[in-house]
Design a protein around this motif. Structure first.
Motif, PDB file in Angstrom:
ATOM      1  N   ASN A 128       0.805  -1.219   0.000  1.00  0.00           N
ATOM      2  CA  ASN A 128       0.000   0.000   0.000  1.00  0.00           C
ATOM      3  C   ASN A 128       0.843   1.277   0.000  1.00  0.00           C
ATOM      4  OD1 ASN A 128       0.294  -1.083   2.891  1.00  0.00           O
ATOM      5  ND2 ASN A 128      -0.146   1.085   3.231  1.00  0.00           N
ATOM      6  N   SER A 131      -5.368 -14.071   9.421  1.00  0.00           N
ATOM      7  CA  SER A 131      -5.385 -13.059   8.377  1.00  0.00           C
ATOM      8  C   SER A 131      -4.833 -13.610   7.072  1.00  0.00           C
ATOM      9  CB  SER A 131      -4.570 -11.836   8.820  1.00  0.00           C
ATOM     10  OG  SER A 131      -4.584 -10.838   7.816  1.00  0.00           O
ATOM     11  N   GLN A 161      -7.047   0.166  -0.122  1.00  0.00           N
ATOM     12  CA  GLN A 161      -8.039   0.677  -1.075  1.00  0.00           C
ATOM     13  C   GLN A 161      -7.660   2.064  -1.572  1.00  0.00           C
ATOM     14  OE1 GLN A 161     -11.438   0.187   1.497  1.00  0.00           O
ATOM     15  NE2 GLN A 161     -12.028  -1.744   0.541  1.00  0.00           N
ATOM     16  N   GLU A 162      -7.103   2.883  -0.682  1.00  0.00           N
ATOM     17  CA  GLU A 162      -6.648   4.214  -1.108  1.00  0.00           C
ATOM     18  C   GLU A 162      -5.490   4.102  -2.095  1.00  0.00           C
ATOM     19  OE1 GLU A 162      -5.732   6.198   2.526  1.00  0.00           O
ATOM     20  OE2 GLU A 162      -7.845   6.638   3.005  1.00  0.00           O
ATOM     21  N   ASP A 184      -2.477  -9.335   7.226  1.00  0.00           N
ATOM     22  CA  ASP A 184      -1.468  -9.079   8.252  1.00  0.00           C
ATOM     23  C   ASP A 184      -0.655 -10.354   8.354  1.00  0.00           C
ATOM     24  OD1 ASP A 184       0.056  -8.777  10.536  1.00  0.00           O
ATOM     25  OD2 ASP A 184      -1.542  -7.875  11.723  1.00  0.00           O
ATOM     26  N   SER A 243      -2.334  -5.352   1.953  1.00  0.00           N
ATOM     27  CA  SER A 243      -2.183  -4.267   2.917  1.00  0.00           C
ATOM     28  C   SER A 243      -2.704  -4.723   4.269  1.00  0.00           C
ATOM     29  CB  SER A 243      -2.955  -3.029   2.454  1.00  0.00           C
ATOM     30  OG  SER A 243      -2.899  -1.993   3.414  1.00  0.00           O
ATOM     31  N   ARG A 244      -1.962  -4.406   5.328  1.00  0.00           N
ATOM     32  CA  ARG A 244      -2.414  -4.778   6.664  1.00  0.00           C
ATOM     33  C   ARG A 244      -3.725  -4.067   7.007  1.00  0.00           C
ATOM     34  NH1 ARG A 244       1.898  -4.046  11.337  1.00  0.00           N
ATOM     35  NH2 ARG A 244       1.726  -1.909  10.567  1.00  0.00           N
ATOM     36  N   ASP A 245      -3.837  -2.805   6.604  1.00  0.00           N
ATOM     37  CA  ASP A 245      -5.058  -2.024   6.802  1.00  0.00           C
ATOM     38  C   ASP A 245      -5.774  -1.924   5.454  1.00  0.00           C
ATOM     39  OD1 ASP A 245      -6.664   0.552   6.673  1.00  0.00           O
ATOM     40  OD2 ASP A 245      -6.152   0.537   8.804  1.00  0.00           O
ATOM     41  N   LEU A 246      -6.983  -2.481   5.363  1.00  0.00           N
ATOM     42  CA  LEU A 246      -7.680  -2.532   4.085  1.00  0.00           C
ATOM     43  C   LEU A 246      -7.963  -1.134   3.542  1.00  0.00           C
ATOM     44  CD1 LEU A 246      -8.957  -4.210   1.869  1.00  0.00           C
ATOM     45  CD2 LEU A 246     -11.074  -4.274   3.216  1.00  0.00           C
ATOM     46  N   LYS A 247      -8.283  -0.190   4.415  1.00  0.00           N
ATOM     47  CA  LYS A 247      -8.561   1.178   3.962  1.00  0.00           C
ATOM     48  C   LYS A 247      -7.338   1.767   3.264  1.00  0.00           C
ATOM     49  CE  LYS A 247     -10.212   5.674   5.637  1.00  0.00           C
ATOM     50  NZ  LYS A 247      -9.036   6.491   5.283  1.00  0.00           N
ATOM     51  N   ASN A 248      -6.177   1.571   3.842  1.00  0.00           N
ATOM     52  CA  ASN A 248      -4.944   2.065   3.210  1.00  0.00           C
ATOM     53  C   ASN A 248      -4.716   1.392   1.865  1.00  0.00           C
ATOM     54  OD1 ASN A 248      -4.445   3.715   5.407  1.00  0.00           O
ATOM     55  ND2 ASN A 248      -3.019   2.288   6.382  1.00  0.00           N
ATOM     56  N   GLN A 256      -6.780  -7.434   2.204  1.00  0.00           N
ATOM     57  CA  GLN A 256      -6.343  -7.251   3.585  1.00  0.00           C
ATOM     58  C   GLN A 256      -5.501  -8.449   4.016  1.00  0.00           C
ATOM     59  OE1 GLN A 256      -7.059  -8.828   6.790  1.00  0.00           O
ATOM     60  NE2 GLN A 256      -5.700  -7.291   7.698  1.00  0.00           N
TER      61      GLN A 256
END
Length: 245
Positions: free
Chosen positions: A10, A65, A39-40, A59, A32-37, A57
């Motif tokens: 990401n 995960s 997606q951005e 981790d 990406s560990r954080d899905l929002k990051n 996502q």
């Protein structure tokens, strides 16, 4: 179209590697560990006209995960042509051999070694289905025992009692992996992207993310007559690329 899964993609080197491979016509699962990051990051790539990318996502320090990511990707493809194990942590510095805590060792090895093993073992069935399968383990010349003991090495005084051993262990795992897969089409190589200016090292690096990503992408795209079981550091050796273990 070949499919690539990149962990830790990401931002920084992983993100730039995704960008370069997209431009070469690959389809990317961006871990990406954080899905929002994640997606951005995907939206940024799509804004550049690079559409064949999807955030996943993951981790790598957690079994569940990694299993969930494998299930999710398995719903979307039967084949992973290239697996790039890029995610990693430093554990923070300084790292004294006499003062680093056991928890520091556990945390760093959980990600930098065991996490890579988790991902590799979970996705190897999809990798083996490729006609030209590639695995790239993103490591560091800091994991070289030979260079760590060489006073002439420019990074000789850059010691990390936790991070360096984790990369040495990853290197050995990769060697064994390449050996076990030697009779298959799977090519496994360890690539050092170089001392790159990113938040991973507090932007103290001297290289660019573009150059670092190009080194990784090169071994993601090697031909069938390319190497396997090699430790590559073009920063250390611009001529042959090979780094001493």
């Amino acid at each position: 179209m070949k499919t690539v899964f990149i962990t830790g993609a990401n931002k920084s080197i992983g993100f730039e590697t995704a960008r370069q491979l997209l431009k070469e016509g690959y389809s990317i699962f961006l871990g990406s560990r954080d899905l929002k990051n994640g997606q951005e990051a995907v939206e940024k790539l799509k804004s550049e006209g690079l559409d064949n990318v999807e955030a996943i996502q993951i981790d790598i320090s957690k079994d569940e995960s990694v299993k969930s990511a494998r299930i999710e990707i398995g719903k979307k493809t039967d084949v992973i042509d290239v697996l790039i194990n890029n995610a990693g942590i430093t554990g923070g510095f300084p790292q004294s051999a006499l003062e680093a805590t056991s928890q520091q060792f556990l945390d760093v090895f959980e990600t930098n070694v065991i996490g890579q093993v988790r991902v590799t073992q979970s996705f190897i069935d999809l990798v083996k289905k490729s006609n030209e399968p590639r695995i790239v383990m993103v490591s560091s010349s800091q994991g070289s025992l030979t260079l760590a003991d060489d006073p002439n090495n420019i990074y000789y005084h850059h010691k990390g009692a936790v991070y360096q051993p984790s990369k040495s262990a990853l290197n050995m795992y990769s060697l064994v992996l390449a050996y076990e897969l030697r009779e298959t089409p799977v090519k496994v190589n360890v690539v050092d992207p170089g001392f790159t200016k990113t938040d991973f090292n507090g932007h103290r690096g001297t290289g660019t993310v573009e150059a670092a990503a190009a080194r990784i992408a090169k071994y993601a795209m090697i031909a069938n007559d390319g190497p396997t079981g090699k430790f590559i550091s073009e920063e250390y050796n611009p001529e042959t690329g090979e780094c001493p273990w």
